[in-house]
Every structure is written in structure tokens, then in C-alpha cells.
Design a protein around this motif. Structure first.
Motif, PDB file in Angstrom:
ATOM      1  N   VAL A  48      -0.575  17.687 -29.629  1.00 25.22           N
ATOM      2  CA  VAL A  48      -1.365  18.908 -29.731  1.00 25.22           C
ATOM      3  C   VAL A  48      -2.842  18.560 -29.851  1.00 25.22           C
ATOM      4  O   VAL A  48      -3.695  19.189 -29.253  1.00 25.22           O
ATOM      5  CB  VAL A  48      -0.908  19.755 -30.948  1.00 25.22           C
ATOM      6  CG1 VAL A  48      -1.814  20.958 -31.144  1.00 25.22           C
ATOM      7  CG2 VAL A  48       0.531  20.193 -30.764  1.00 25.22           C
ATOM      8  N   GLY A  49      -3.153  17.544 -30.640  1.00 25.17           N
ATOM      9  CA  GLY A  49      -4.539  17.112 -30.828  1.00 25.17           C
ATOM     10  C   GLY A  49      -5.275  17.965 -31.842  1.00 25.17           C
ATOM     11  O   GLY A  49      -4.754  18.945 -32.377  1.00 25.17           O
ATOM     12  N   GLY A  50      -6.510  17.591 -32.110  1.00 31.22           N
ATOM     13  CA  GLY A  50      -7.364  18.347 -33.019  1.00 31.22           C
ATOM     14  C   GLY A  50      -6.819  18.428 -34.426  1.00 31.22           C
ATOM     15  O   GLY A  50      -5.979  17.635 -34.852  1.00 31.22           O
ATOM     16  N   LEU A  51      -7.294  19.411 -35.171  1.00 35.16           N
ATOM     17  CA  LEU A  51      -6.875  19.615 -36.549  1.00 35.16           C
ATOM     18  C   LEU A  51      -5.384  19.922 -36.627  1.00 35.16           C
ATOM     19  O   LEU A  51      -4.684  19.433 -37.521  1.00 35.16           O
ATOM     20  CB  LEU A  51      -7.685  20.747 -37.189  1.00 35.16           C
ATOM     21  CG  LEU A  51      -7.350  21.066 -38.646  1.00 35.16           C
ATOM     22  CD1 LEU A  51      -7.570  19.834 -39.532  1.00 35.16           C
ATOM     23  CD2 LEU A  51      -8.189  22.226 -39.143  1.00 35.16           C
ATOM     24  N   ALA A  52      -4.881  20.708 -35.689  1.00 37.40           N
ATOM     25  CA  ALA A  52      -3.455  21.039 -35.688  1.00 37.40           C
ATOM     26  C   ALA A  52      -2.615  19.769 -35.545  1.00 37.40           C
ATOM     27  O   ALA A  52      -1.613  19.597 -36.236  1.00 37.40           O
ATOM     28  CB  ALA A  52      -3.138  22.026 -34.557  1.00 37.40           C
ATOM     29  N   GLY A  53      -3.036  18.883 -34.654  1.00 38.04           N
ATOM     30  CA  GLY A  53      -2.320  17.624 -34.481  1.00 38.04           C
ATOM     31  C   GLY A  53      -2.340  16.787 -35.736  1.00 38.04           C
ATOM     32  O   GLY A  53      -1.367  16.127 -36.080  1.00 38.04           O
ATOM     33  N   ASN A  54      -3.462  16.814 -36.454  1.00 40.15           N
ATOM     34  CA  ASN A  54      -3.579  16.086 -37.711  1.00 40.15           C
ATOM     35  C   ASN A  54      -2.597  16.629 -38.740  1.00 40.15           C
ATOM     36  O   ASN A  54      -1.939  15.867 -39.456  1.00 40.15           O
ATOM     37  CB  ASN A  54      -5.020  16.174 -38.215  1.00 40.15           C
ATOM     38  CG  ASN A  54      -5.227  15.365 -39.480  1.00 40.15           C
ATOM     39  OD1 ASN A  54      -5.036  15.869 -40.572  1.00 40.15           O
ATOM     40  ND2 ASN A  54      -5.606  14.112 -39.313  1.00 40.15           N
ATOM     41  N   LEU A  55      -2.472  17.954 -38.826  1.00 36.08           N
ATOM     42  CA  LEU A  55      -1.542  18.570 -39.774  1.00 36.08           C
ATOM     43  C   LEU A  55      -0.093  18.225 -39.421  1.00 36.08           C
ATOM     44  O   LEU A  55       0.714  17.917 -40.296  1.00 36.08           O
ATOM     45  CB  LEU A  55      -1.745  20.085 -39.803  1.00 36.08           C
ATOM     46  CG  LEU A  55      -3.090  20.572 -40.357  1.00 36.08           C
ATOM     47  CD1 LEU A  55      -3.230  22.082 -40.170  1.00 36.08           C
ATOM     48  CD2 LEU A  55      -3.235  20.209 -41.832  1.00 36.08           C
ATOM     49  N   ILE A  56       0.215  18.274 -38.126  1.00 36.62           N
ATOM     50  CA  ILE A  56       1.566  17.905 -37.681  1.00 36.62           C
ATOM     51  C   ILE A  56       1.832  16.441 -38.019  1.00 36.62           C
ATOM     52  O   ILE A  56       2.903  16.087 -38.518  1.00 36.62           O
ATOM     53  CB  ILE A  56       1.729  18.167 -36.169  1.00 36.62           C
ATOM     54  CG1 ILE A  56       1.741  19.681 -35.902  1.00 36.62           C
ATOM     55  CG2 ILE A  56       3.007  17.515 -35.637  1.00 36.62           C
ATOM     56  CD1 ILE A  56       1.635  20.053 -34.435  1.00 36.62           C
ATOM     57  N   GLY A  57       0.840  15.580 -37.773  1.00 39.08           N
ATOM     58  CA  GLY A  57       0.992  14.159 -38.058  1.00 39.08           C
ATOM     59  C   GLY A  57       1.310  13.887 -39.511  1.00 39.08           C
ATOM     60  O   GLY A  57       2.149  13.045 -39.829  1.00 39.08           O
ATOM     61  N   LYS A  58       0.654  14.607 -40.422  1.00 36.78           N
ATOM     62  CA  LYS A  58       0.923  14.421 -41.851  1.00 36.78           C
ATOM     63  C   LYS A  58       2.365  14.788 -42.191  1.00 36.78           C
ATOM     64  O   LYS A  58       3.026  14.104 -42.975  1.00 36.78           O
ATOM     65  CB  LYS A  58      -0.045  15.256 -42.682  1.00 36.78           C
ATOM     66  CG  LYS A  58      -1.446  14.685 -42.713  1.00 36.78           C
ATOM     67  CD  LYS A  58      -2.377  15.520 -43.570  1.00 36.78           C
ATOM     68  CE  LYS A  58      -3.779  14.930 -43.561  1.00 36.78           C
ATOM     69  NZ  LYS A  58      -4.719  15.709 -44.349  1.00 36.78           N
ATOM     70  N   LYS A  59       2.849  15.870 -41.596  1.00 31.26           N
ATOM     71  CA  LYS A  59       4.241  16.273 -41.858  1.00 31.26           C
ATOM     72  C   LYS A  59       5.216  15.248 -41.269  1.00 31.26           C
ATOM     73  O   LYS A  59       6.247  14.942 -41.870  1.00 31.26           O
ATOM     74  CB  LYS A  59       4.493  17.670 -41.286  1.00 31.26           C
ATOM     75  CG  LYS A  59       5.776  18.277 -41.773  1.00 31.26           C
ATOM     76  CD  LYS A  59       5.744  19.778 -41.775  1.00 31.26           C
ATOM     77  CE  LYS A  59       7.008  20.312 -42.421  1.00 31.26           C
ATOM     78  NZ  LYS A  59       7.125  21.742 -42.326  1.00 31.26           N
ATOM     79  N   MET A  60       4.870  14.706 -40.105  1.00 32.30           N
ATOM     80  CA  MET A  60       5.720  13.691 -39.478  1.00 32.30           C
ATOM     81  C   MET A  60       5.694  12.385 -40.278  1.00 32.30           C
ATOM     82  O   MET A  60       6.708  11.686 -40.351  1.00 32.30           O
ATOM     83  CB  MET A  60       5.279  13.435 -38.035  1.00 32.30           C
ATOM     84  CG  MET A  60       5.545  14.599 -37.106  1.00 32.30           C
ATOM     85  SD  MET A  60       7.314  14.960 -36.941  1.00 32.30           S
ATOM     86  CE  MET A  60       7.231  16.320 -35.787  1.00 32.30           C
ATOM     87  N   ASP A  61       4.550  12.047 -40.876  1.00 29.33           N
ATOM     88  CA  ASP A  61       4.478  10.865 -41.741  1.00 29.33           C
ATOM     89  C   ASP A  61       5.510  10.966 -42.851  1.00 29.33           C
ATOM     90  O   ASP A  61       6.228  10.003 -43.152  1.00 29.33           O
ATOM     91  CB  ASP A  61       3.087  10.724 -42.379  1.00 29.33           C
ATOM     92  CG  ASP A  61       2.024  10.250 -41.398  1.00 29.33           C
ATOM     93  OD1 ASP A  61       2.377   9.714 -40.335  1.00 29.33           O
ATOM     94  OD2 ASP A  61       0.829  10.422 -41.716  1.00 29.33           O
ATOM     95  N   GLN A  62       5.580  12.142 -43.477  1.00 33.25           N
ATOM     96  CA  GLN A  62       6.526  12.349 -44.574  1.00 33.25           C
ATOM     97  C   GLN A  62       7.970  12.228 -44.084  1.00 33.25           C
ATOM     98  O   GLN A  62       8.796  11.558 -44.709  1.00 33.25           O
ATOM     99  CB  GLN A  62       6.296  13.728 -45.224  1.00 33.25           C
ATOM    100  CG  GLN A  62       7.247  14.042 -46.364  1.00 33.25           C
ATOM    101  CD  GLN A  62       7.159  13.064 -47.529  1.00 33.25           C
ATOM    102  OE1 GLN A  62       6.074  12.588 -47.850  1.00 33.25           O
ATOM    103  NE2 GLN A  62       8.284  12.756 -48.143  1.00 33.25           N
ATOM    104  N   GLN A  63       8.269  12.862 -42.950  1.00 32.94           N
ATOM    105  CA  GLN A  63       9.636  12.793 -42.422  1.00 32.94           C
ATOM    106  C   GLN A  63       9.991  11.355 -42.039  1.00 32.94           C
ATOM    107  O   GLN A  63      11.114  10.910 -42.291  1.00 32.94           O
ATOM    108  CB  GLN A  63       9.798  13.726 -41.208  1.00 32.94           C
ATOM    109  CG  GLN A  63      11.238  13.797 -40.732  1.00 32.94           C
ATOM    110  CD  GLN A  63      11.485  14.824 -39.645  1.00 32.94           C
ATOM    111  OE1 GLN A  63      12.612  14.968 -39.197  1.00 32.94           O
ATOM    112  NE2 GLN A  63      10.477  15.538 -39.208  1.00 32.94           N
ATOM    113  N   ALA A  64       9.053  10.619 -41.454  1.00 28.62           N
ATOM    114  CA  ALA A  64       9.315   9.222 -41.084  1.00 28.62           C
ATOM    115  C   ALA A  64       9.622   8.378 -42.324  1.00 28.62           C
ATOM    116  O   ALA A  64      10.530   7.535 -42.302  1.00 28.62           O
ATOM    117  CB  ALA A  64       8.124   8.648 -40.313  1.00 28.62           C
ATOM    118  N   ARG A  65       8.876   8.589 -43.400  1.00 28.80           N
ATOM    119  CA  ARG A  65       9.147   7.857 -44.652  1.00 28.80           C
ATOM    120  C   ARG A  65      10.562   8.168 -45.148  1.00 28.80           C
ATOM    121  O   ARG A  65      11.297   7.261 -45.560  1.00 28.80           O
ATOM    122  CB  ARG A  65       8.119   8.224 -45.725  1.00 28.80           C
ATOM    123  CG  ARG A  65       6.781   7.519 -45.562  1.00 28.80           C
ATOM    124  CD  ARG A  65       5.896   7.679 -46.794  1.00 28.80           C
ATOM    125  NE  ARG A  65       5.483   9.061 -47.021  1.00 28.80           N
ATOM    126  CZ  ARG A  65       4.416   9.625 -46.477  1.00 28.80           C
ATOM    127  NH1 ARG A  65       3.646   8.939 -45.653  1.00 28.80           N
ATOM    128  NH2 ARG A  65       4.114  10.880 -46.754  1.00 28.80           N
TER     129      ARG A  65
END
Length: 195
Positions: free
Chosen positions: A36-53
Motif C-alpha cells: 500500500v505504501g505511505g502511512l497506511a503501509g507503515n500501519l499495516i507493517g506494524k500489525k504484520m510485525d506483531q503477527q510475524a512475532r
């Protein structure tokens, strides 16, 4: 459009182009295309970081990598299935149960399941075997309570080896890979800053 909206639009367009170029619908192409990119992509990335952990902790035998705004999870199919079989082993069921419990906590993600084989046997046989394995994993996750509408199964036989098909590495190509990526609801929430 403001800078954030322009960045998000550029990221989505660029991700789709990269996804199309990388591979014909394979894991890496899906994950690149879902950007998605941008701020939205950053927010998605943070949620994916948690799920990956959580996936790494729940399934230590799997390889879990963050890719772009998604997750690539690879199960060792030599542990999951007997040779020439699509019947899920008991140890693999434990791994899938653990993964399913994490997936159920993140209902705003979709999951692509890919089956792959090594180059032993005919092309047609390997394609059919990889299809059976991908569908077996999909059906098992559904039986564990993961919503089937979130799951897509694809199969590639021996056409996408990750490693050389030599004596030392052939078994590594017998694998099931997952791509975990944001669904439309997560993307919309991220774009609104509500994620």
C-alpha cells in the motif's frame, strides 16, 4: 491529494507493478503487489510485525519472514508429508494448529497457500502432488476454524525451486509456503488511520 495520499497511491501502483514483474502470482509477487505504501503501509507493517512475532513463537519449525507489508511463512514439507503423499503428518498438524490460532486472531488478513515439490518424478505428477498438499493445508486450517474465504490455494509442482535440486538441497524444495497480507478491510482502516 496531500503527501500521504500521494505516497499511498504511488506505493500501491508501484507494488502492483513489482508484483506483476516478480512472478506470476507466486508468494513474492503477491506480497509485493499487496504493498500500500505511505502511512497506511507503515500501519499495516506494524500489525504484520506483531503477527510475524506470534507466528515465530507459535511455530518454531517454520521459517517466518516479513516481506514488504506482509509475511512469508515456509513449512518444511519433508516434516509435513511423507514422500509422495498429501496426508498431513501428526507433527505438522501441531504446527498448523498453532498457526491457525494466530491466524484467527488476525481476521483482517488473507492467506495464500502454495504447494511446491522437488524435481523427482514427472512434471505432471509433481503438479498434482503440490495441488493436493496445498489443498490439504487449506482444508486443515478451515477445519481449525480459519475462515475459508480468507484462504487461497495455489500449486506449482517443481517449477519454482528455492534451492538447487541437488542431493544436499532437494528436500528443501518440498515445501508449503504461505503469504499473509492485508485484506481490503485492513487496508481501508489503515488509510483512515484507524488501524
Amino acid at each position: 491529494m496531500n503527501k500521504q495520499q500521494k505516497g499511498t497511491a504511488a506505493g500501491a501502483a508501484g507494488g502492483a507493478l513489482i508484483g506483476a514483474a516478480v512472478s506470476k502470482g507466486s508468494i513474492w509477487g503477491i506480497l509485493a503487489g499487496a504493498a500500500v505504501g505511505g502511512l497506511a503501509g507503515n500501519l499495516i507493517g506494524k500489525k504484520m510485525d506483531q503477527q510475524a512475532r506470534e507466528l515465530t513463537q507459535a511455530v518454531p519449525t517454520a521459517e517466518v519472514n516479513r516481506v514488504g507489508e506482509g509475511i512469508n511463512m515456509t513449512f518444511d514439507a519433508s516434516l509435513a508429508f511423507q514422500i509422495n503423499s498429501a496426508e498431513i503428518s501428526e507433527s505438522y498438524k501441531k504446527d498448523l494448529n498453532a498457526a491457525a490460532s494466530v491466524f484467527k486472531s488476525y481476521e483482517d488478513t488473507n492467506i495464500l497457500i502454495e504447494g511446491h515439490t522437488d524435481d523427482t518424478g514427472s512434471d505432471a505428477y509433481n503438479m498434482a502432488l503440490s495441488e493436493k498438499r496445498a489443498k490439504a493445508v487449506r482444508d486443515y486450517l478451515i477445519a481449525q476454524g480459519v475462515d475459508g474465504s480468507r484462504l487461497t490455494a495455489k500449486w506449482y509442482g517443481e517449477t519454482q525451486p528455492k534451492y538447487p535440486n541437488d542431493e544436499a538441497n532437494r528436500a528443501k524444495n518440498r515445501r508449503v509456503e504461505l503469504a499473509i497480507y492485508a485484506n481490503d478491510e485492513m487496508v481501508d482502516a489503515a488509510k483512515k488511520g484507524e488501524l
